[in-house]
Design a protein around this motif. Structure first.
Motif, PDB file in Angstrom:
ATOM      1  N   THR A   1       0.682  -6.730  -9.997  1.00 34.95           N
ATOM      2  CA  THR A   1       1.979  -6.743 -10.151  1.00 34.95           C
ATOM      3  C   THR A   1       2.485  -7.893 -10.786  1.00 34.95           C
ATOM      4  N   VAL A   2       3.388  -7.492 -11.932  1.00 39.94           N
ATOM      5  CA  VAL A   2       3.668  -8.668 -12.786  1.00 39.94           C
ATOM      6  C   VAL A   2       5.171  -8.870 -12.696  1.00 39.94           C
TER       7      VAL A   2
ATOM      8  N   LEU B   1      -0.412  -8.712 -21.009  1.00 41.31           N
ATOM      9  CA  LEU B   1      -1.608  -8.964 -19.981  1.00 41.31           C
ATOM     10  C   LEU B   1      -2.729  -8.060 -20.626  1.00 41.31           C
TER      11      LEU B   1
ATOM     12  N   MET C   1       1.654 -13.208 -11.731  1.00 43.63           N
ATOM     13  CA  MET C   1       1.087 -11.819 -11.510  1.00 43.63           C
ATOM     14  C   MET C   1       0.491 -11.979 -10.053  1.00 43.63           C
TER      15      MET C   1
ATOM     16  N   LEU D   1      -2.549 -13.236 -18.804  1.00 44.33           N
ATOM     17  CA  LEU D   1      -1.140 -13.106 -18.653  1.00 44.33           C
ATOM     18  C   LEU D   1      -0.283 -14.214 -19.609  1.00 44.33           C
TER      19      LEU D   1
END
Length: 470
Positions: free
Chosen positions: A365-366, A378, A337, A469
């Motif tokens: 942004t993953v 997350l 991420m 995450l």
């Protein structure tokens, strides 16, 4: 393989008297805006070797205790003093040297000797010094921890050195194994006659030695085991190097091939080291093998196993005369991420009236390029907001409304978390479900709203948001 990331926040704003607070997530009634921010760090499955440190001998030959390290202290410009290079003596201590995953550990960073001096040409009165700094985490959970101290000190003569001071902070254990703690940069903020900062940075070429280390155990009922393969494919008979973490220290581990839910004939035995780290070589001969698993006990279970990690056996059958075989390997990646920024300002709240400070976290942004069956989650945790003079705003008063967008073509679909408070217990920001094949790119965000009580003392209030995450 599980990837974890943490976000920490940092923002510097001016107080009502024109001063500055140490870097932290901030909320500010009235004129300076409240802020909430985050900084991500990826925790690796394999543990790193700890640095040496001076101190009492520990089991296994490790040393902890007071350490000395080179620092460069820069007096504020208003002081008219040259920078000071010298040695800082410090000690890191924790309230729980053997926590479990999910526990919160309180860390104390105590400086007993510093080259920093009172920047004023007059005496600095009592209780006008506020320290803040960083503790460097290593081992199975690398990163940085922000620590702060109370506004407390004995009087300091003009241009004289500062006496010992202490700073504290907390972090949540996310992985089992050894975690090392070493002193980092620190800043001394004085608030007499004027607001002044004296930052002291550690020599980057010679980081401070480890002063404390702890050993974390897996939480009951939580499976932290994970594996990764050095190569995702090979011909029959090829050896695959398997790396794992989160296993019971010293446990016997079986590494096996798998086809669907059944195991194949490929099998190897290994032993987890004292940190729960696994190193194994598996010879894959069964053409039916499509994945690799590792587990403790008689068989793989979700509670005691790791994997499956995808693996492909390439066909070695002889080719017909006059033909050529064309092949390609799709290599799996990782779960990562990134964030779009580090500072997020909430709307100002007037003193006496209170109200809601609103804003939005920076976009996260993953990217999931693992190609396996496991989805991801997350989550976030938030501390209380602390401010001048020990003031506090309840972190439970901050609520978020998550949002999540899936990039076109992604196999998985992103699901936002439920709107509500974040708090110390944590809440889900977004995630994707398990499926036969997962992956893709996802954009995650959240609108946030902090309730500030009426007559909250003016000033900058700081909190720490941690995103994980997994």
């Amino acid at each position: 393989m599980t990837a974890r990331a943490r976000q920490a926040a940092a923002a510097r704003t001016r107080g009502a008297a024109g001063g500055r607070t140490p870097r932290a997530a901030t909320a500010r009634p009235r004129r300076p805006a409240a802020a909430l921010a985050a900084l991500g760090a990826l925790a690796l499955a394999a543990a790193t070797a700890p640095a040496s440190a001076a101190g009492p001998e520990q089991p296994g030959g490790a040393r902890t205790g007071p350490v000395e390290f080179s620092t460069h202290c820069v007096p504020p410009q208003e002081a008219g003093l040259p920078p000071g290079d010298g040695t800082t003596t410090a000690l890191i201590a924790v309230d729980n040297p053997r926590p479990r995953v999910g526990d919160t550990v309180t860390v104390t960073y105590r400086v007993t000797a510093t080259t920093a001096v009172n920047p004023l040409d007059t005496e600095l009165p009592a209780d006008t010094l506020t320290p803040a700094g960083k503790v460097v985490l290593g081992g199975v959970q690398p990163g940085e921890l922000t620590v702060t101290g109370p506004r407390k000190n004995d009087p300091v003569d003009a241009r004289a050195g500062f006496a010992a001071f202490a700073m504290t902070g907390t972090f949540t254990v996310t992985r089992p194994g050894e975690i090392t703690l070493a002193p980092g940069d620190y800043t001394l903020h004085t608030s007499h006659l004027m607001e002044l900062d004296t930052p002291c940075t550690v020599d980057r070429a010679h980081p401070a030695p480890v002063s404390e280390r702890l050993t974390a155990a897996a939480a009951p009922g939580v499976n932290a085991r994970a594996i990764a393969l050095a190569t995702p494919a090979g011909r029959p008979g090829a050896k695959v190097h398997v790396v794992g973490a989160g296993f019971t220290p010293g446990a016997a581990v079986t590494v096996a091939g798998r086809a669907g839910t059944a195991e194949t004939a490929d099998r190897a035995a290994a032993t987890a080291d004292e940190r729960g780290v696994l190193q194994a070589e598996l010879t894959v001969t069964d053409r039916a093998t499509t994945a690799v698993v590792a587990y403790e006990g008689p068989g793989w279970t979700p509670a005691a196993g790791a994997g499956p990690a995808a693996y492909t056996v390439t066909d070695a059958a002889p080719l017909p005369p006059g033909s050529q075989k064309v092949g390609v390997t799709v290599e799996p990646g990782g779960l990562t991420m990134t964030q779009a920024g580090e500072e997020i300002a909430l709307s100002p709240v007037p003193y006496g009236q209170g109200g809601t400070a609103r804003g939005r976290i920076h976009t996260v942004t993953v990217k999931d390029a693992r190609g396996g069956p496991a989805g991801w989650t997350l989550t976030g945790r938030l501390t209380d907001f602390t401010g001048p003079g020990g003031g506090r705003i309840d972190g439970a008063g901050l609520r978020w409304t998550p949002s999540c967008t899936t990039k076109e073509g992604s196999p998985s679909s992103c699901v936002p978390g439920t709107p509500g408070p974040v708090g110390t217990d944590g809440a889900t920001l977004a995630g994707t479900p398990d499926a036969a094949l997962v992956g893709g790119e996802f954009t995650v965000g959240a609108d946030v709203a902090l309730t500030v009580p009426p007559y909250t003392a003016p000033g900058a209030y700081a909190a720490l948001l941690t995103l994980t995450l997994s």
